[in-house]
Structures are given as C-alpha cells and as structure tokens.
Design a protein around this motif. Sequence first.
Motif, PDB file in Angstrom:
ATOM      1  N   THR A 237     -91.758 -44.893  50.352  1.00 46.85           N
ATOM      2  CA  THR A 237     -90.376 -43.537  50.497  1.00 46.85           C
ATOM      3  C   THR A 237     -88.910 -44.654  50.115  1.00 46.85           C
ATOM      4  OG1 THR A 237     -90.506 -44.227  52.944  1.00 46.85           O
ATOM      5  CG2 THR A 237     -92.204 -42.937  51.855  1.00 46.85           C
ATOM      6  N   ALA A 238     -89.194 -45.636  50.104  1.00 45.17           N
ATOM      7  CA  ALA A 238     -88.038 -46.256  49.735  1.00 45.17           C
ATOM      8  C   ALA A 238     -87.668 -47.445  48.830  1.00 45.17           C
ATOM      9  CB  ALA A 238     -87.053 -46.089  50.964  1.00 45.17           C
ATOM     10  N   VAL A 239     -86.164 -47.786  47.806  1.00 46.37           N
ATOM     11  CA  VAL A 239     -86.353 -48.789  47.155  1.00 46.37           C
ATOM     12  C   VAL A 239     -84.843 -49.518  46.829  1.00 46.37           C
ATOM     13  CG1 VAL A 239     -87.048 -50.350  44.833  1.00 46.37           C
ATOM     14  CG2 VAL A 239     -88.718 -48.514  46.009  1.00 46.37           C
ATOM     15  N   PHE A 240     -84.952 -51.360  48.439  1.00 51.59           N
ATOM     16  CA  PHE A 240     -83.759 -51.998  47.143  1.00 51.59           C
ATOM     17  C   PHE A 240     -84.052 -52.380  46.061  1.00 51.59           C
ATOM     18  CE2 PHE A 240     -81.426 -55.707  48.663  1.00 51.59           C
ATOM     19  CZ  PHE A 240     -80.533 -55.950  48.476  1.00 51.59           C
ATOM     20  N   ALA A 241     -82.819 -52.202  45.322  1.00 48.79           N
ATOM     21  CA  ALA A 241     -82.633 -52.649  44.284  1.00 48.79           C
ATOM     22  C   ALA A 241     -81.665 -54.138  44.013  1.00 48.79           C
ATOM     23  CB  ALA A 241     -82.111 -51.561  43.083  1.00 48.79           C
ATOM     24  N   HIS A 242     -81.961 -54.718  43.447  1.00 48.73           N
ATOM     25  CA  HIS A 242     -80.879 -55.488  42.835  1.00 48.73           C
ATOM     26  C   HIS A 242     -79.962 -55.886  42.671  1.00 48.73           C
ATOM     27  CE1 HIS A 242     -80.309 -59.961  41.949  1.00 48.73           C
ATOM     28  NE2 HIS A 242     -79.545 -59.463  41.473  1.00 48.73           N
ATOM     29  N   ASN A 243     -80.264 -54.493  42.275  1.00 44.56           N
ATOM     30  CA  ASN A 243     -78.185 -54.433  41.223  1.00 44.56           C
ATOM     31  C   ASN A 243     -78.381 -52.758  40.451  1.00 44.56           C
ATOM     32  OD1 ASN A 243     -79.065 -54.188  38.535  1.00 44.56           O
ATOM     33  ND2 ASN A 243     -78.342 -56.313  38.261  1.00 44.56           N
ATOM     34  N   ASP A 244     -77.401 -52.645  40.404  1.00 45.20           N
ATOM     35  CA  ASP A 244     -77.242 -50.113  40.003  1.00 45.20           C
ATOM     36  C   ASP A 244     -78.285 -50.969  38.591  1.00 45.20           C
ATOM     37  OD1 ASP A 244     -75.399 -50.530  42.626  1.00 45.20           O
ATOM     38  OD2 ASP A 244     -73.874 -50.288  41.445  1.00 45.20           O
ATOM     39  N   GLU A 245     -77.866 -51.528  37.420  1.00 39.86           N
ATOM     40  CA  GLU A 245     -78.577 -51.517  36.743  1.00 39.86           C
ATOM     41  C   GLU A 245     -80.398 -51.471  37.538  1.00 39.86           C
ATOM     42  OE1 GLU A 245     -77.958 -51.629  32.945  1.00 39.86           O
ATOM     43  OE2 GLU A 245     -76.139 -50.869  33.513  1.00 39.86           O
TER      44      GLU A 245
ATOM     45  N   ALA B   8     -69.674 -57.879  51.163  1.00 43.48           N
ATOM     46  CA  ALA B   8     -70.544 -56.309  50.163  1.00 43.48           C
ATOM     47  C   ALA B   8     -70.391 -55.263  51.486  1.00 43.48           C
ATOM     48  CB  ALA B   8     -71.517 -56.539  50.130  1.00 43.48           C
ATOM     49  N   ARG B   9     -69.596 -53.995  51.107  1.00 44.34           N
ATOM     50  CA  ARG B   9     -69.030 -52.746  51.470  1.00 44.34           C
ATOM     51  C   ARG B   9     -70.638 -51.822  51.269  1.00 44.34           C
ATOM     52  NH1 ARG B   9     -66.343 -48.296  51.239  1.00 44.34           N
ATOM     53  NH2 ARG B   9     -65.986 -49.379  49.074  1.00 44.34           N
ATOM     54  N   LEU B  10     -71.123 -51.353  52.558  1.00 47.77           N
ATOM     55  CA  LEU B  10     -71.666 -49.872  52.214  1.00 47.77           C
ATOM     56  C   LEU B  10     -71.645 -49.423  51.540  1.00 47.77           C
ATOM     57  CD1 LEU B  10     -75.351 -49.152  51.664  1.00 47.77           C
ATOM     58  CD2 LEU B  10     -75.478 -48.784  54.052  1.00 47.77           C
ATOM     59  N   VAL B  11     -71.962 -48.270  50.239  1.00 46.99           N
ATOM     60  CA  VAL B  11     -71.200 -46.387  50.730  1.00 46.99           C
ATOM     61  C   VAL B  11     -72.194 -46.134  50.023  1.00 46.99           C
ATOM     62  CG1 VAL B  11     -69.885 -45.969  48.395  1.00 46.99           C
ATOM     63  CG2 VAL B  11     -69.100 -48.094  48.899  1.00 46.99           C
ATOM     64  N   VAL B  12     -72.496 -45.332  50.827  1.00 50.58           N
ATOM     65  CA  VAL B  12     -73.960 -43.822  51.192  1.00 50.58           C
ATOM     66  C   VAL B  12     -72.982 -43.099  50.299  1.00 50.58           C
ATOM     67  CG1 VAL B  12     -75.093 -43.024  51.856  1.00 50.58           C
ATOM     68  CG2 VAL B  12     -73.959 -44.847  53.855  1.00 50.58           C
TER      69      VAL B  12
ATOM     70  N   MET C 113     -74.380 -50.813  47.291  1.00 44.76           N
ATOM     71  CA  MET C 113     -73.288 -52.347  47.807  1.00 44.76           C
ATOM     72  C   MET C 113     -72.504 -52.591  46.764  1.00 44.76           C
ATOM     73  SD  MET C 113     -74.605 -52.280  51.010  1.00 44.76           S
ATOM     74  CE  MET C 113     -73.375 -53.967  51.141  1.00 44.76           C
ATOM     75  N   ASP C 114     -70.994 -52.467  46.947  1.00 43.55           N
ATOM     76  CA  ASP C 114     -69.918 -52.497  46.783  1.00 43.55           C
ATOM     77  C   ASP C 114     -69.449 -54.074  47.249  1.00 43.55           C
ATOM     78  OD1 ASP C 114     -67.549 -53.144  45.581  1.00 43.55           O
ATOM     79  OD2 ASP C 114     -66.576 -51.349  46.717  1.00 43.55           O
ATOM     80  N   LEU C 115     -69.794 -54.885  45.768  1.00 40.95           N
ATOM     81  CA  LEU C 115     -69.544 -56.202  46.250  1.00 40.95           C
ATOM     82  C   LEU C 115     -67.582 -56.680  45.482  1.00 40.95           C
ATOM     83  CD1 LEU C 115     -71.236 -58.839  43.315  1.00 40.95           C
ATOM     84  CD2 LEU C 115     -70.270 -56.382  43.181  1.00 40.95           C
ATOM     85  N   HIS C 116     -67.485 -55.611  45.287  1.00 36.68           N
ATOM     86  CA  HIS C 116     -66.442 -56.339  44.774  1.00 36.68           C
ATOM     87  C   HIS C 116     -65.615 -56.952  43.631  1.00 36.68           C
ATOM     88  CE1 HIS C 116     -65.127 -54.543  48.727  1.00 36.68           C
ATOM     89  NE2 HIS C 116     -66.362 -55.191  49.410  1.00 36.68           N
ATOM     90  N   ALA C 117     -66.161 -56.567  42.575  1.00 27.96           N
ATOM     91  CA  ALA C 117     -66.503 -57.446  41.781  1.00 27.96           C
ATOM     92  C   ALA C 117     -65.254 -57.450  40.973  1.00 27.96           C
ATOM     93  CB  ALA C 117     -67.317 -56.165  40.589  1.00 27.96           C
ATOM     94  N   ARG C 118     -64.497 -56.715  40.707  1.00 28.63           N
ATOM     95  CA  ARG C 118     -62.952 -56.881  40.103  1.00 28.63           C
ATOM     96  C   ARG C 118     -61.823 -57.125  41.509  1.00 28.63           C
ATOM     97  NH1 ARG C 118     -60.798 -52.826  36.540  1.00 28.63           N
ATOM     98  NH2 ARG C 118     -57.839 -53.230  35.361  1.00 28.63           N
ATOM     99  N   GLU C 119     -61.958 -57.362  42.724  1.00 27.55           N
ATOM    100  CA  GLU C 119     -61.293 -58.625  43.186  1.00 27.55           C
ATOM    101  C   GLU C 119     -62.351 -60.275  42.640  1.00 27.55           C
ATOM    102  OE1 GLU C 119     -60.434 -59.105  47.841  1.00 27.55           O
ATOM    103  OE2 GLU C 119     -61.510 -57.079  47.467  1.00 27.55           O
TER     104      GLU C 119
ATOM    105  N   GLY D 167     -74.994 -58.628  52.481  1.00 29.09           N
ATOM    106  CA  GLY D 167     -74.994 -57.048  52.138  1.00 29.09           C
ATOM    107  C   GLY D 167     -76.282 -56.505  51.672  1.00 29.09           C
ATOM    108  N   ALA D 168     -77.689 -57.843  51.782  1.00 27.99           N
ATOM    109  CA  ALA D 168     -78.832 -56.856  51.636  1.00 27.99           C
ATOM    110  C   ALA D 168     -78.972 -56.882  53.098  1.00 27.99           C
ATOM    111  CB  ALA D 168     -80.063 -58.180  51.316  1.00 27.99           C
TER     112      ALA D 168
END
Length: 340
Positions: free
Chosen positions: A244-252, A326-330, A293-299, A171-172
Amino acid sequence: MKSTAANGRPRPVTQEDVARAVGVSRTLVSFAFRGAPGVSAETRQAILDAARRLGYRHNAAAADLARKAASAVGLYLLDIRNEAYADMFAGVREALRGAPSRLILSIAETLGDVDDGAVDSLIEARVGIVIAATLLDSDDEVRRLAASVPLVSLARRVEGVDSVYSDDHAGALAATEHLLSLGHVRVAHVSGPLHEGHEGRWRGYEQAMRRAGLSPRIVFAEDYTQVAGESAAAALLSGADRPTAVFAHNDEIALGIREAAGKAGLTVPADLSLVGYDDSRIARLRGIDLTSMDLHARELGREAGAAALARLADPGGPVVDRRLEARLVVRGSTAPPPVV
C-alpha cells in the motif's frame, strides 16, 4: 585588436600586449589571471577589461604547466539527466565562482554500472583534483583512485577520502517511518542497483521495517531511471498482496512507480502512497506533488567545491568528512492506507 604577423595572419594577443595597454608589468598581468595575491582589485579589473578589449584569451592549461601545478577542477557526474546531479553541478560552479580554478565536466556513459572512462578522461586532462558524484566503484577502488589524483567523493562517504554526502541511512529511516506512521504495514522499497557504498537507503528502510516488526520487501531496479522504476514496480504492484506504500531510491524511480501504478489502475495516494528521494524539481511539480527526502543537492555541490579548493590549497590537510542531514518534505503523494 590583434596585430598582424609577418605572414599576414593575425598575431594572437599576449600578456605583454595587455601589460602595455594597462601600463603594468607582464608578471602583474599573470598574477591577475591566476588570482594570486599582490594585485589590487582596481588593477585586476583594469587588466581584465584591457584583455577583453584586446581579445586576449588566457590559456589556463599552459599556465598550469608553467608553474608545474594543476589548478583545474574535474567534475564527474553519474547522470546529468537526474536533476539532483544538475543541482550538484550548479552548487560546485557557485563554489568555484571567482576562484582561479576552471571547471572541466565529464558525464558517465553508463548508468547503473561502473564507468571508469569518464573519470579517466578528467585525469588525462591533467586536472588538479576530481569531484566525483557519484562513483559506483568499491571503496578500495575509490581509495586507489584518490592515491593517484586528489579526489572529493560527492554524495557518498568513503573512509580515508575527502567526502561530502547526505546521511542516506537516516534519510531512509525517516522516509519509511513516515509511511509507517500513516498506518501502512505493507511497505516496499524499490532500490537502485547493488553497489558498495550505496547501501544506505535500502538498509535504512530495512532497519525501520524490522524495528516495526514487519518484513522488508526490496526490489532492486536495473538502474536509477524512471524507466527502470516502472519496470521494477510492474510485478510488485500486480499481486494480491501488493504494497500500500512504496519508498523509492530516488525521485526518478518514484515517477516510474507512479506510471506503473497508473497502468495497474491504482491512484496515488488513494491506493498507493509514494515517497521519493532527492526532492528534485519534478517532485514539486503540480500534479506530481511527490513526498520526498531533500538531500540538499545544491548545498552538497557547494560544499564539495569548497573542499576541492581547500585541498588544492593545502594538499596535506586533514581528510574532509562533511555530512548533511536529509529532510522529509511531505506533499500529496502520501496518505493513510485504503480501508479494506
């Protein structure tokens, strides 16, 4: 309706009372509450209706003691404020719906540090199995814990322990490669704290950068919250060589980076592209519009709940190793780098 005992106080309704009301044996009533075979759907519904009408409350803990087998499922959550964990909880609850196992919840008291007390409270409650999302202990410590109580590791893979998880490394890689494909070369990563078993996201980022011939730039936040993300990003975004870009560990953490960017006079995505992880509800909010990145938390929660029920039914079965991709959601938080 409860009858009255000799001392004038209401007498609790028993399984015998329910059995008399339905015209069946007390054993059949016990089977119905335990979800055991041998009770037709019609009879079970009649028993449940009578119990509700009479005010009978099934004592699951006492039933466990009587049959010398714990059926309760304990769920440990690292952070209930993070919507990904709330989604995992919802998934576990869905998996247990209709099963005889009750769910006992315990939340970590500390965030970013090992917290054994929350898991200990589940063990003290005599649960039959623990679903842990996510433990910060070392792999060896998790295996020692699993030797004392059946355990399903949720959102983290631990060798030799039932595990249901998302492929964080892949995913990363996908998240970082998305930013690189837009033309960014100064891509940073704001990671959560360093813990064994939680290296997948920062290592995936690092691998993508090195593959592209670029130098990784990683900042480790104090914990996994928005506040920690903002604090970690403040210095990162202030220099002349800012990313110019940052990838964060999570949405928070991504939200915290967005706050830091705003305070630095930067606009997302015109000045700074931003990718989160989890694809939580906040990522989808208008005005946030966070690529994630959708990690499919509910599933993941549903799969962990199913694994826990399977382990209770078959203690000697093979170790579960269930990986989701995990699935990238742009969305609107990423764009090509600004022209300078």
